[in-house]
Scaffold this active site. Structure first.
Site, mmCIF file in Angstrom:
data_model
loop_
_atom_site.group_PDB
_atom_site.id
_atom_site.type_symbol
_atom_site.label_atom_id
_atom_site.label_comp_id
_atom_site.label_asym_id
_atom_site.label_seq_id
_atom_site.Cartn_x
_atom_site.Cartn_y
_atom_site.Cartn_z
ATOM 1 N N GLU A 51 50.007 -39.208 48.773
ATOM 2 C CA GLU A 51 48.622 -38.865 48.421
ATOM 3 C C GLU A 51 48.626 -37.858 47.254
ATOM 4 O O GLU A 51 49.458 -36.942 47.216
ATOM 5 C CB GLU A 51 47.942 -38.232 49.652
ATOM 6 C CG GLU A 51 46.483 -37.852 49.435
ATOM 7 C CD GLU A 51 45.840 -37.241 50.684
ATOM 8 O OE1 GLU A 51 46.580 -36.749 51.577
ATOM 9 O OE2 GLU A 51 44.599 -37.274 50.770
ATOM 10 N N LYS A 126 39.450 -42.977 49.961
ATOM 11 C CA LYS A 126 39.596 -42.339 51.278
ATOM 12 C C LYS A 126 38.245 -42.336 51.996
ATOM 13 O O LYS A 126 37.243 -41.812 51.460
ATOM 14 C CB LYS A 126 40.109 -40.913 51.079
ATOM 15 C CG LYS A 126 40.559 -40.210 52.340
ATOM 16 C CD LYS A 126 41.176 -38.856 51.963
ATOM 17 C CE LYS A 126 41.868 -38.178 53.105
ATOM 18 N NZ LYS A 126 42.580 -36.946 52.675
ATOM 19 N N CYS A 167 45.889 -40.672 54.513
ATOM 20 C CA CYS A 167 46.079 -39.457 55.302
ATOM 21 C C CYS A 167 45.106 -39.308 56.474
ATOM 22 O O CYS A 167 45.289 -39.925 57.509
ATOM 23 C CB CYS A 167 46.052 -38.253 54.371
ATOM 24 S SG CYS A 167 46.919 -36.838 55.108
HETATM 25 N N1 LIG Z 1 45.243 -34.796 53.222
HETATM 26 C C1 LIG Z 1 44.772 -34.950 54.427
HETATM 27 O O1 LIG Z 1 43.920 -35.774 54.695
HETATM 28 C C2 LIG Z 1 45.360 -34.065 55.461
HETATM 29 C C3 LIG Z 1 45.113 -34.551 56.871
HETATM 30 C C4 LIG Z 1 45.710 -33.644 57.861
HETATM 31 O O2 LIG Z 1 46.505 -32.779 57.564
HETATM 32 C C5 LIG Z 1 45.331 -33.845 59.263
HETATM 33 O O3 LIG Z 1 45.760 -33.027 60.083
HETATM 34 O O4 LIG Z 1 44.619 -34.797 59.577
#
Ligand SMILES: NC(=O)CCC(=O)C(=O)O
Length: 289
Positions: A51, A126, A167
């Site tokens: 990412e 996202k 993520c």
């Molecule tokens: N970059 C993100 O979306 C981090 C997501 C994350 O750390 C989580 O705990 O969920």
């Protein structure tokens, strides 16, 4: 032989150092690592980047680094990744980059997927923004400067379909479920950047859950940890098989993770634990609401 993954396929995850302020340097470093991955395992057909690999992961930087993403008039990062995919004849899940939509002026965190000819096959904005406030842990609010995407994404590859999330998207099982059930995907790929607070408790758990729920592969690609940057990425890029076994995993530093995805592993587990035939849609007719 599995209908959803046509043959064994080698994959490489590029766990790059947390991105510097120099976009060109970040791109060059990504290319060096992809070149190295291909030297190490020349049969590799799928490569994944993390990412926001070409910019700092910071809400006040997304707009500054954002590019207009278009398959026809390629911006700096899109053109660079397109050439990288074409040079190595790989399917490239080119991490995510900040994208600006000139029509709305909205900025998105967008994954870019290229085929073996370098064509931009699809993008995934996202969907679930990382907005959390964990006392004595981490506060992060992507929605300060980002807008959420509004579609699920599943892309064709020469080996079958692959779902894409970014993520925080992995915390919402629906995208993976749709990829598996609606699109018969053999894997879900998440360019990611968990952190040192939530990573130790949930990173492996979520990967294993998405795999076991859907009886397919889950692939998480993180930046390497850089304690000098403002965001401390967790690292531990990994590949989880359909049974929930982590078959390859990085540590915290810069590293390339190689793994082989095997159709037999999907078939065997689906045969012995046939969830696909046992669902009770009469009891839960619509789980999407
Ligand atoms: N970059 C993100 O979306 C981090 C997501 C994350 O750390 C989580 O705990 O969920």
């Amino acid at each position: 032989m599995s209908k959803i993954l046509s043959q064994k396929v080698k994959i490489a995850l590029i766990q790059l150092s947390g991105s510097s302020a120099d976009k060109q340097a970040n791109l060059q470093r990504a290319a060096q690592f992809v070149d190295r991955a291909m030297r190490e395992q020349p049969e590799t057909k799928i490569v994944v980047l993390p990412e926001c690999f070409n910019s700092p992961y910071s809400v006040d930087k997304f707009r500054e680094y954002a590019e207009v993403v278009s398959a026809h008039k390629m911006s700096t990062s899109v053109a660079f990744l397109s050439q990288l995919a074409a040079r190595h004849k790989i399917t490239l899940f080119g991490g995510s980059i900040p994208e600006i939509d000139p029509a709305t002026d909205n900025v998105y965190n967008t994954a870019l997927i290229f085929d073996e000819s370098g064509a931009l096959v699809d993008t995934h904005r996202k969907v679930h923004l990382f907005d959390v406030d964990i006392p004595n842990g981490i506060t992060f609010k992507e929605s300060t400067t980002l807008s959420p995407g509004a579609k699920e994404t599943c892309v064709p590859t020469p080996f079958g379909n692959v779902g894409v999330g970014i993520c925080y998207d992995m915390r919402f099982p629906e995208l993976a479920m749709i990829a598996a059930r609606k699109h018969s995907a053999f894997a879900m790929v998440y360019p990611s950047a968990f952190n040192t607070v939530t990573g130790p408790v949930h990173w492996h758990l979520l990967a294993r859950a998405r795999s076991v729920d859907n009886q397919f592969y889950t692939v998480l690609c993180s930046p390497a940890r850089n304690m000098d940057s403002g965001y401390h990425a967790y690292g531990h890029s990994l590949v989880c098989d359909p049974r929930g076994n982590i078959i390859a995993e990085a540590g915290e530093g810069e590293e390339i993770v190689h793994a082989t995805l095997d159709p037999q592993a999907i078939d065997d587990f689906r045969m012995s634990v046939p969830l696909y035939k046992q669902r009770r849609f009469d009891v839960y007719p619509d789980v999407s609401k």
